[in-house]
Motif scaffolding. Structure first.
Motif, PDB file in Angstrom:
ATOM      1  N   LEU A  59      36.053  24.315  43.331  1.00 55.21           N
ATOM      2  CA  LEU A  59      35.695  24.947  41.943  1.00 55.21           C
ATOM      3  C   LEU A  59      36.393  26.335  41.587  1.00 55.21           C
ATOM      4  O   LEU A  59      36.617  25.671  40.022  1.00 55.21           O
ATOM      5  CB  LEU A  59      34.071  25.077  41.989  1.00 55.21           C
ATOM      6  CG  LEU A  59      33.093  23.342  42.034  1.00 55.21           C
ATOM      7  CD1 LEU A  59      31.622  24.200  42.318  1.00 55.21           C
ATOM      8  CD2 LEU A  59      33.029  22.320  41.400  1.00 55.21           C
ATOM      9  N   ALA A  60      36.461  27.076  41.779  1.00 59.52           N
ATOM     10  CA  ALA A  60      36.937  28.173  41.455  1.00 59.52           C
ATOM     11  C   ALA A  60      38.230  28.296  40.914  1.00 59.52           C
ATOM     12  O   ALA A  60      38.559  28.275  39.830  1.00 59.52           O
ATOM     13  CB  ALA A  60      36.430  29.150  42.425  1.00 59.52           C
ATOM     14  N   THR A  61      39.184  27.212  41.974  1.00 65.78           N
ATOM     15  CA  THR A  61      40.598  26.954  40.974  1.00 65.78           C
ATOM     16  C   THR A  61      40.323  26.169  40.311  1.00 65.78           C
ATOM     17  O   THR A  61      41.492  26.008  39.516  1.00 65.78           O
ATOM     18  CB  THR A  61      40.929  25.984  43.270  1.00 65.78           C
ATOM     19  OG1 THR A  61      41.406  27.124  43.811  1.00 65.78           O
ATOM     20  CG2 THR A  61      42.696  25.746  42.628  1.00 65.78           C
ATOM     21  N   ALA A  62      39.238  24.510  40.323  1.00 60.87           N
ATOM     22  CA  ALA A  62      39.720  24.294  38.980  1.00 60.87           C
ATOM     23  C   ALA A  62      39.357  24.562  37.838  1.00 60.87           C
ATOM     24  O   ALA A  62      40.009  23.954  36.839  1.00 60.87           O
ATOM     25  CB  ALA A  62      38.826  22.761  39.518  1.00 60.87           C
ATOM     26  N   LEU A  63      38.489  25.300  38.083  1.00 61.69           N
ATOM     27  CA  LEU A  63      38.077  26.403  37.127  1.00 61.69           C
ATOM     28  C   LEU A  63      39.035  28.188  36.573  1.00 61.69           C
ATOM     29  O   LEU A  63      38.504  28.044  35.341  1.00 61.69           O
ATOM     30  CB  LEU A  63      36.380  27.040  37.089  1.00 61.69           C
ATOM     31  CG  LEU A  63      35.658  25.635  37.156  1.00 61.69           C
ATOM     32  CD1 LEU A  63      34.078  26.445  37.772  1.00 61.69           C
ATOM     33  CD2 LEU A  63      34.932  25.517  35.683  1.00 61.69           C
ATOM     34  N   ARG A  64      40.326  27.728  37.586  1.00 63.67           N
ATOM     35  CA  ARG A  64      40.746  29.082  36.926  1.00 63.67           C
ATOM     36  C   ARG A  64      40.521  30.511  37.117  1.00 63.67           C
ATOM     37  O   ARG A  64      40.463  31.260  36.307  1.00 63.67           O
ATOM     38  CB  ARG A  64      41.852  28.835  35.933  1.00 63.67           C
ATOM     39  CG  ARG A  64      42.462  27.517  35.761  1.00 63.67           C
ATOM     40  CD  ARG A  64      43.371  27.398  34.762  1.00 63.67           C
ATOM     41  NE  ARG A  64      44.658  26.293  34.802  1.00 63.67           N
ATOM     42  CZ  ARG A  64      45.213  25.981  33.929  1.00 63.67           C
ATOM     43  NH1 ARG A  64      44.677  25.958  32.929  1.00 63.67           N
ATOM     44  NH2 ARG A  64      45.978  24.378  34.240  1.00 63.67           N
ATOM     45  N   LEU A  65      39.636  30.115  37.863  1.00 64.53           N
ATOM     46  CA  LEU A  65      38.075  31.615  37.776  1.00 64.53           C
ATOM     47  C   LEU A  65      38.929  32.959  38.208  1.00 64.53           C
ATOM     48  O   LEU A  65      39.733  32.703  39.029  1.00 64.53           O
ATOM     49  CB  LEU A  65      37.615  31.783  38.826  1.00 64.53           C
ATOM     50  CG  LEU A  65      36.132  30.546  38.453  1.00 64.53           C
ATOM     51  CD1 LEU A  65      35.181  30.909  39.551  1.00 64.53           C
ATOM     52  CD2 LEU A  65      36.136  30.335  36.581  1.00 64.53           C
ATOM     53  N   SER A  66      38.776  33.976  37.608  1.00 66.05           N
ATOM     54  CA  SER A  66      39.249  35.352  38.508  1.00 66.05           C
ATOM     55  C   SER A  66      39.220  35.987  39.888  1.00 66.05           C
ATOM     56  O   SER A  66      37.724  35.448  40.339  1.00 66.05           O
ATOM     57  CB  SER A  66      38.764  36.729  37.522  1.00 66.05           C
ATOM     58  OG  SER A  66      37.732  36.946  37.286  1.00 66.05           O
ATOM     59  N   PRO A  67      39.749  36.574  40.539  1.00 67.03           N
ATOM     60  CA  PRO A  67      38.974  37.099  41.379  1.00 67.03           C
ATOM     61  C   PRO A  67      37.414  37.789  41.893  1.00 67.03           C
ATOM     62  O   PRO A  67      36.509  36.913  42.802  1.00 67.03           O
ATOM     63  CB  PRO A  67      39.758  38.213  42.441  1.00 67.03           C
ATOM     64  CG  PRO A  67      41.361  38.180  41.287  1.00 67.03           C
ATOM     65  CD  PRO A  67      40.678  37.056  40.153  1.00 67.03           C
ATOM     66  N   GLN A  68      36.964  37.825  40.971  1.00 69.75           N
ATOM     67  CA  GLN A  68      35.558  38.104  40.306  1.00 69.75           C
ATOM     68  C   GLN A  68      34.810  37.711  40.052  1.00 69.75           C
ATOM     69  O   GLN A  68      33.695  37.534  41.113  1.00 69.75           O
ATOM     70  CB  GLN A  68      35.882  40.023  39.245  1.00 69.75           C
ATOM     71  CG  GLN A  68      36.783  40.774  39.839  1.00 69.75           C
ATOM     72  CD  GLN A  68      38.179  40.758  39.485  1.00 69.75           C
ATOM     73  OE1 GLN A  68      38.214  39.836  39.231  1.00 69.75           O
ATOM     74  NE2 GLN A  68      38.329  42.135  39.591  1.00 69.75           N
ATOM     75  N   ASP A  69      35.214  36.544  39.500  1.00 71.04           N
ATOM     76  CA  ASP A  69      34.044  36.045  39.157  1.00 71.04           C
ATOM     77  C   ASP A  69      34.092  34.639  40.254  1.00 71.04           C
ATOM     78  O   ASP A  69      33.339  34.294  40.381  1.00 71.04           O
ATOM     79  CB  ASP A  69      34.186  34.607  37.969  1.00 71.04           C
ATOM     80  CG  ASP A  69      34.041  35.411  37.028  1.00 71.04           C
ATOM     81  OD1 ASP A  69      33.690  36.915  36.660  1.00 71.04           O
ATOM     82  OD2 ASP A  69      34.630  34.955  35.523  1.00 71.04           O
ATOM     83  N   ALA A  70      34.898  34.295  41.304  1.00 70.33           N
ATOM     84  CA  ALA A  70      35.035  33.815  41.960  1.00 70.33           C
ATOM     85  C   ALA A  70      34.170  34.537  43.122  1.00 70.33           C
ATOM     86  O   ALA A  70      33.720  33.784  44.230  1.00 70.33           O
ATOM     87  CB  ALA A  70      36.594  33.194  42.666  1.00 70.33           C
ATOM     88  N   GLY A  71      34.499  35.483  43.792  1.00 70.15           N
ATOM     89  CA  GLY A  71      34.293  35.539  44.213  1.00 70.15           C
ATOM     90  C   GLY A  71      32.116  35.782  44.223  1.00 70.15           C
ATOM     91  O   GLY A  71      31.259  36.232  44.889  1.00 70.15           O
ATOM     92  N   GLU A  72      31.809  36.466  43.405  1.00 69.59           N
ATOM     93  CA  GLU A  72      30.491  35.880  42.495  1.00 69.59           C
ATOM     94  C   GLU A  72      29.684  34.294  43.215  1.00 69.59           C
ATOM     95  O   GLU A  72      28.560  34.443  43.575  1.00 69.59           O
ATOM     96  CB  GLU A  72      30.509  36.656  41.115  1.00 69.59           C
ATOM     97  CG  GLU A  72      28.271  36.522  40.641  1.00 69.59           C
ATOM     98  CD  GLU A  72      27.810  37.518  41.285  1.00 69.59           C
ATOM     99  OE1 GLU A  72      26.211  37.180  40.957  1.00 69.59           O
ATOM    100  OE2 GLU A  72      28.314  38.171  42.435  1.00 69.59           O
ATOM    101  N   LEU A  73      30.860  33.154  42.495  1.00 76.52           N
ATOM    102  CA  LEU A  73      29.991  32.854  42.601  1.00 76.52           C
ATOM    103  C   LEU A  73      30.096  32.319  44.261  1.00 76.52           C
ATOM    104  O   LEU A  73      29.205  31.408  44.411  1.00 76.52           O
ATOM    105  CB  LEU A  73      30.881  31.461  42.169  1.00 76.52           C
ATOM    106  CG  LEU A  73      30.962  30.097  41.881  1.00 76.52           C
ATOM    107  CD1 LEU A  73      29.592  29.895  40.919  1.00 76.52           C
ATOM    108  CD2 LEU A  73      32.095  28.890  41.214  1.00 76.52           C
ATOM    109  N   GLU A  74      30.587  32.847  45.488  1.00 72.53           N
ATOM    110  CA  GLU A  74      30.779  32.383  46.578  1.00 72.53           C
ATOM    111  C   GLU A  74      29.728  33.414  46.740  1.00 72.53           C
ATOM    112  O   GLU A  74      29.019  32.419  47.873  1.00 72.53           O
ATOM    113  CB  GLU A  74      31.684  33.086  46.939  1.00 72.53           C
ATOM    114  CG  GLU A  74      31.466  33.138  49.111  1.00 72.53           C
ATOM    115  CD  GLU A  74      31.049  31.658  49.385  1.00 72.53           C
ATOM    116  OE1 GLU A  74      30.476  31.987  50.268  1.00 72.53           O
ATOM    117  OE2 GLU A  74      31.586  30.732  48.448  1.00 72.53           O
TER     118      GLU A  74
END
Length: 739
Positions: A59-74
């Motif tokens: 999901l993070a890759t598909a949304l092209r999230l920043s490392p911070q947003d990806a970390g919060e999602l996890e």
């Protein structure tokens, strides 16, 4: 698709916000991330609170999230993942949760199908089936016919009737991906109904019991798509009195009819109008309206099968400059049609292949052999001949194929295949002898039918040298049974002649055609000349002079009936000469009788009578009583045509004495007509009318419409009776419409 409102302060809220910020729909994100729309909907709505790391990463890759947003999602995802319980912890018994009401109405339906057209009768049938208490509706039909589209269209139209939710599961009973575990399907249903993940039983029985408890007082729609069999469906039935379950399958699922009083709705191919509307839905009405004839031809070549139509439309959509007529021309080539109706891993062949793989090997083998059948319908005897087995075993296989909608039973004991299904069966290959076996089945059955329809006649012919006898041959108890078989099999017998001719099986071509002669006699004006000309060509190629002579006689008679007297004379004179050279007295007598008919048609009644007298001599020399009766019958006819009433009456009376009084056949009917005409000519009107009426009634009761028209026509010339006119008109109508 309705997503509901994400729960506050959790993984679903953040995921929903990030997706909206990226400007993506659920469908677009699900496709890019490689997960299902349903799973994504669960995540955003808080139904599934702790997705696995690989799902979060996708999901993070598909949304092209920043490392911070990806970390919060996890981080939020990890909070929702279940912790492993200690060994001493004991969970309380599973029960219906006190707070099981979902945050929103569960809706697992896929989106409504696009370009859906028609099916008014089927939609109404599903609605009727859904009106009962705790109904189960089976929507059944062959692969590619549009069962899922029909049910989803109906379900979306019927949302208001199910305020407590709409559940859907693809049981993948006919796919290459494997079927989902029933407990996983139940888990999805229970999650959608608000049951926390940790409270869902691990066994199928436990999960099914909980599902039934939750559904007991709700108004739910449960759609179970692509079910393989009844056993796969039963644990998923909600059971609530106000719940409706709709099941789609390529199989009939008769078990559900027995155990759950399910009602079946059959889905067949589309009619031409709906098929062209489907094409217009994909291609646009302007493009379809510009080529209406080509659109109808495409619908015909696709056999009205929605899957085939959509593939054809997809090909045209990819080629804007390609006309519908051009694609129709390509599809007209049977050797390429199936390949043109495949796109990537989707198409008619792929759908049929999956259906076939569900069946036992011996059933699949019979299916392939059915592709060699030259006609459009098959009975258990023809199927048995193709498979070189007995009729009972063949019928069992046909019933299995019918359950899978690979064949359709059109009448008791008769099955047919969709044109595209037949092409697929043909592509599988059935061995070198399958065609010979089914042709020899028709020869054997034809001989049996001739013996019942025209008892006492000579044998049709010796069997081919490489004849392959069927395990069993249909028997006919009487003339009516034989005539009924001829009527049912007429078209397929003609197609069998064409198939034998195309395969250069000359010895079988003319023999099958010759077994049709009782039907030709009964339907003499039905345009038999092309068939007989094919048979004559085959007999000559087979160098069989006896067969050639027999075919020429029948052909000559048909040409006379069609008014082609010079052609008939040429053939019949050759036939007589051929029979004379070979010393075949029976064939020569037959040729003389038919030649006399041609001579009479040209007005040479004396020559005709002389020919019949010579035929009578040959028949008596050969000791052939049937041929003797035939010669007398034609001689009586010639005397009547010449106005020689005494000779006509004496000869007809003599011929009738050779007939069994308790039998009705064409020669007897024709002789009764001659006798009636002769009596009228001699002034005995009462007896003449009685004989003609007897001939007409016997012709009507036996289905000999040509004879009925002739006898009733003769009666109308001496009696302007309204009832006679009505009977004449009815017989003429039957004669004109039945081909």
């Amino acid at each position: 698709m309705s997503t509901g409102t994400p729960a506050d302060g959790d993984f679903g809220v953040l995921l929903h916000s990030l997706r909206r910020g990226a400007g993506l729909t659920q469908e677009e994100l699900a496709q890019t991330a490689g997960i299902s729309v349903r799973a994504l909907s669960y995540l955003e709505r808080g139904r599934s609170r702790g997705p696995q790391r690989r799902t979060v990463s996708a999901l993070a890759t598909a949304l092209r999230l920043s490392p911070q947003d990806a970390g919060e999602l996890e981080r939020l995802a990890s909070l929702g993942r279940p912790r492993r319980a200690s060994a001493a912890r004991v969970l309380p018994p599973v029960a219906v949760p006190d707070t099981a009401a979902p945050a929103g109405v569960p809706d697992l339906l896929p989106r409504a199908p696009r370009g859906f057209h028609g099916r008014a009768a089927e939609l109404a049938a599903v609605s009727r089936a859904a009106e009962r208490q705790a109904p189960v509706c089976l929507v059944v039909g062959p692969a590619g016919v549009g069962k899922t589209a029909l049910v989803l269209h109906w379900a979306h139209q019927s949302r208001a009737a199910f305020p407590d939710g709409l559940l859907y599961a693809d049981l993948r009973g006919f796919g290459d991906q494997g079927e989902p575990a029933l407990v996983e399907v139940l888990r999805e249903f229970l999650l959608a109904l608000g049951v926390p993940h940790e409270r869902i039983p691990e066994s199928v029985n436990g999960a099914a019991a909980l599902f039934r408890s939750l559904a007991a007082d709700r108004r739910l729609l449960v759609v179970l798509d692509n079910a393989r069999d009844s056993e796969q469906v039963r644990p998923l039935l909600p059971g609530g009195r106000r719940c409706v379950t709709v099941v789609t399958s390529r199989h009939r699922l008769a078990g559900l009819i027995v155990t759950d009083t399910a009602r079946s709705v059959a889905v067949d191919v589309l009619g031409t109008g709906d098929a062209t509307m489907l094409l217009a839905g994909v291609l646009g009405s302007e493009r379809v309206d510009a080529e209406p004839e080509a659109a109808r031809r495409l619908a015909e070549l696709c056999g009205g099968l929605p899957l085939a139509l959509r593939v054809a439309a997809a090909r045209l959509a990819q080629q804007p400059g390609w006309s519908l007529a051009a694609l129709a021309a390509e599809l007209s080539d049977e050797t390429r049609r199936l390949s043109l109706l495949d796109v990537e891993d989707t198409g008619v062949r792929a759908a049929l292949r999956v259906t076939l793989h569900q069946l036992p090997e011996h059933v699949c083998r019979l299916f392939a052999q059915l592709g060699c059948h030259p006609g459009t319908h098959v009975d258990r005897y023809a199927a048995a001949a193709l498979a070189d087995t007995d009729p009972a075993a063949a019928e069992t296989c046909l019933e299995r194929l019918a359950v899978a909608h690979l064949v359709t039973q059109t009448a008791p004991g008769r099955w047919t295949m969709h044109d595209l299904v037949r092409l697929y069966a043909r592509s599988l290959g059935a061995g070198p002898d399958a065609l010979k076996r089914v042709l020899d089945h028709y020869i054997a059955t034809g001989i049996s039918a001739v013996a019942a329809a025209e008892p006492g006649n000579e044998d049709c012919f010796p069997l081919p040298k490489d004849y392959l006898p069927p395990v069993a041959v249909r028997e006919f108890n009487d003339r009516s049974a034989a005539v009924a078989w001829y009527a049912a099999e007429r078209d397929d017998l003609i197609l069998a002649v064409a198939a034998a001719h195309a395969a250069a099986l000359h010895e079988r071509t003319w023999r099958i055609a010759l077994t049709l002669w009782p039907l030709i006699v009964w339907r003499v004006r039905d345009g038999w000349a092309p068939l007989l000309e094919t048979a004559l060509e085959a007999a000559r190629a087979d160098a069989d002079q006896h067969g050639e002579s027999r075919i020429i006689n029948v052909l000559g008679w048909i040409l006379i009936e069609e008014g082609r007297i010079p052609e008939a004379l040429t053939h019949l004179q050759a036939a007589r000469a051929l029979a004379s050279r070979t010393g075949d007295a029976v064939a020569e007598a037959n040729a003389l009788i038919v030649l006399a008919m041609a001579q009479a048609a040209l007005g040479s009644l004396d020559d005709a009578a002389q020919g019949c007298r010579r035929a009578l001599e040959l028949a008596r020399q050969a000791g052939d009583r049937t041929l003797e009766k035939l010669a007398l019958q034609h001689l009586a006819r010639h005397w009547a045509d010449a106005g020689q009433w005494h000779q006509a009456l004496d000869t007809a009376t003599q011929a009738l004495a050779l007939h069994r009084p308790d039998t009705t056949d064409i020669p007897r009917i024709l002789l009764l007509m001659v006798k009636g005409e002769a009596l009228l000519g001699l002034g005995n009107h009462t007896e003449g009318i009685r004989q003609l009426d007897l001939a007409a009634r016997e012709a009507e009761s036996s289905g000999y419409d040509d004879g009925a028209v002739r006898a009733l026509g003769a009666l109308l010339r001496v009696s302007a009776d309204a009832e006679l006119q009505a009977r004449y008109d009815a017989a003429l109508a039957r004669l004109s419409t039945r081909t």
